[in-house]
Design a protein around this motif. Sequence first.
Motif, PDB file in Angstrom:
ATOM      1  N   SER B 191       0.487  -1.106   0.025  1.00 35.61           N
ATOM      2  CA  SER B 191       0.098  -0.512   0.533  1.00 35.61           C
ATOM      3  C   SER B 191       0.786   1.010  -0.669  1.00 35.61           C
ATOM      4  O   SER B 191       1.665   1.321   0.740  1.00 35.61           O
ATOM      5  N   PRO B 192       0.700   2.444  -0.665  1.00 30.24           N
ATOM      6  CA  PRO B 192       1.453   3.141  -0.685  1.00 30.24           C
ATOM      7  C   PRO B 192       0.827   4.002   0.380  1.00 30.24           C
ATOM      8  O   PRO B 192       2.054   5.546   0.828  1.00 30.24           O
ATOM      9  N   VAL B 196       3.637   6.071   4.964  1.00 32.74           N
ATOM     10  CA  VAL B 196       3.516   7.551   5.499  1.00 32.74           C
ATOM     11  C   VAL B 196       2.415   7.182   6.855  1.00 32.74           C
ATOM     12  O   VAL B 196       2.962   7.932   8.049  1.00 32.74           O
ATOM     13  N   VAL B 197       2.185   6.125   7.405  1.00 38.25           N
ATOM     14  CA  VAL B 197       1.276   5.194   8.346  1.00 38.25           C
ATOM     15  C   VAL B 197       2.653   5.326   9.415  1.00 38.25           C
ATOM     16  O   VAL B 197       2.279   5.452  10.520  1.00 38.25           O
ATOM     17  N   PHE B 198       3.333   4.345   8.831  1.00 39.97           N
ATOM     18  CA  PHE B 198       4.610   4.606  10.143  1.00 39.97           C
ATOM     19  C   PHE B 198       5.936   5.446  10.136  1.00 39.97           C
ATOM     20  O   PHE B 198       6.024   5.393  11.314  1.00 39.97           O
ATOM     21  N   ILE B 199       5.615   6.554   8.978  1.00 38.39           N
ATOM     22  CA  ILE B 199       6.361   7.966  10.069  1.00 38.39           C
ATOM     23  C   ILE B 199       4.921   8.529  10.635  1.00 38.39           C
ATOM     24  O   ILE B 199       6.090   9.206  12.178  1.00 38.39           O
ATOM     25  N   PHE B 200       4.829   8.236   9.850  1.00 40.16           N
ATOM     26  CA  PHE B 200       3.017   9.342  11.281  1.00 40.16           C
ATOM     27  C   PHE B 200       2.724   8.083  12.705  1.00 40.16           C
ATOM     28  O   PHE B 200       2.801   9.114  14.072  1.00 40.16           O
ATOM     29  N   SER B 201       3.089   6.890  12.669  1.00 39.78           N
ATOM     30  CA  SER B 201       2.845   6.022  13.920  1.00 39.78           C
ATOM     31  C   SER B 201       4.618   6.260  14.819  1.00 39.78           C
ATOM     32  O   SER B 201       4.492   6.321  15.888  1.00 39.78           O
ATOM     33  N   LEU B 250      -8.291   5.414   7.286  1.00 37.34           N
ATOM     34  CA  LEU B 250      -8.255   6.081   5.932  1.00 37.34           C
ATOM     35  C   LEU B 250      -7.957   4.189   5.068  1.00 37.34           C
ATOM     36  O   LEU B 250      -7.975   3.339   3.952  1.00 37.34           O
ATOM     37  N   ASP B 251      -6.687   4.061   5.700  1.00 38.85           N
ATOM     38  CA  ASP B 251      -6.361   2.159   4.708  1.00 38.85           C
ATOM     39  C   ASP B 251      -7.820   1.311   4.963  1.00 38.85           C
ATOM     40  O   ASP B 251      -7.758   0.442   4.047  1.00 38.85           O
ATOM     41  N   LEU B 252      -7.947   1.779   6.235  1.00 38.89           N
ATOM     42  CA  LEU B 252      -8.674   0.626   6.627  1.00 38.89           C
ATOM     43  C   LEU B 252     -10.198   0.322   5.502  1.00 38.89           C
ATOM     44  O   LEU B 252     -10.427  -0.572   5.169  1.00 38.89           O
TER      45      LEU B 252
END
Lengths: 157, 392
Positions: B191-192, B196-201, B250-252
């Motif tokens: 998933s692109p 982004v999710v990794f950075i924010f988490s 959003l991903d979910l």
Amino acid sequence: MSAFRDAGHLLRFAGLFVLAFIIFLVVRKVVVPKSFGEYGHYRGASIGEIAAHPAHFAGHQACDACHTDIADEKKGGKHAHVNCEACHGALGKHADDPASVTPAKLDTAVLCVRCHAASVAKPKNFPQVDAADHANGVPCETCHKPHNPALEAGGAK
Amino acid sequence: MNGVEGFMYPNEVELVWSVLIVLYPYITGLVAGAFILASLERVFRVDAVKPTYRLALLTALSFLLVAPLPLQLHLGHPERSPEMYFTPHSTSAMAMFGYVYLWYLMAVLVFEIWLDYRREIVLRARRERGLLRLIYKIMTLGSDNISERSLHIDERVGWVVTLIGIPSAFLLHGYVGFIFGSIKANPWWSSPLMPVVFIFSAMVSGIACVMVIYMATSKLRGTTIDMRCVDTIAMYLFYTFIIDFSLEMLDLVHRIYEADESFRSLNFMVHTKLYFSHIVVQIGLGTLLPLVLLAITQVAKLSEMARKRTYALAGALTLIGIFAMRWNVVIGGQLFSKSFLGYTTYKVGMVTREGLPVAIALTLLPLLFLWVLVKLLPPWDDASAAHGATGD
């Protein structure tokens, strides 16, 4: 000039950085194998090393040359295209020296279910059984001929 | 086969990436997050978080020093696993590790910490005796110039380094997310949004980590916690967490709405094998509960003691939740078959190179490094003020 003097310590850190980079290059030179990148992003010499490995499989032509009766039996059955060593394992040593290296006899109760255990993911027309329910530990060869798996009595395959 | 339900391809039965590969993105996330918190004071001039600036940098360095160890243990072969630093290559995301890691370690963290502490290092090199003096002497790199002008240059250069450090921190952790997000064969990872999710988490876990460490160390040292500082950190944690949670949702939602061929299988997995770690721990205890706790501190007027306890609880839950997120990504992505017809099981080993004791040791090791760094380079305001006074 005084600005240069007051920034001198930064040059020392830059020197440390350059030193680390030189160490990086030297270690890289030592650890990267000579033939790396010769043909692509891998070690070129590995091709020769892998080619030099002794062959473990004899191939079904070698089996057929001696075991003509089994080859004939297989020919007409559903296992005609299953290679001998797919079930019997790699037997290159046996083909080189048949007298002194003899393969162990296989336990069909274990062997056959490797392919024929029932699974919803297998095509519907592929023969498959729930081994415990179907045979209850009785070896498959009691009823089926492994090399030509029709029932011994000549019933359904 | 033991632990297998339905149909698995033979190469899917055993998990290749173990709990150590869960630790790797967790630890690098803490590094990136701690650095982002430090940059709040340096670049964005959020003065309230100043008491944690140096602590955040030292925390980032301690965790960064440990970050590659899970990879090396996973690789085995101690005689050649260090080669991953020396043989980076631009054609593979994994082979980029050497570039990303060494850049972040040398050009950003070590340089910034050195510039920030240079004055104290020089003063201590003059004052200390014996082995400590030698250590500080080496750390000065032979320059004892702490004139006002040189310190002013340090300040300016440090600002630039932090500025470069922010995209570098994003690069470091975005890169880890990219490794997973770019694996097109795995629908759980591909998933692109993943980088982004990794950075924010990462930002969430790093900020929570420094907040908890700051409160714990203040308690251990018997000093008062700067509530203005902790309140500000908690506010940033809350805002970052909202963005992180929104991105994950959003991903979910996207996956649910898109409902591609993998959806039924992944949906089944989330409701069975991953139910506890994903729904209960990650979303329930590790995200919604800390978000509610932090929201209460933002809207209600709580006493100082109540705020401290709420922050400590929310911080600890956040750290557990982000660990669960890494677990669900790494382990979850290997539990289902590409045929979408079967599932395997992961059991953490005990007496193995990649077992539970090793994972616990690697989680605690950064705290040991932090203890040593804090002894060598005290990050406390009171310490630097006291030493500054005696040094000058």
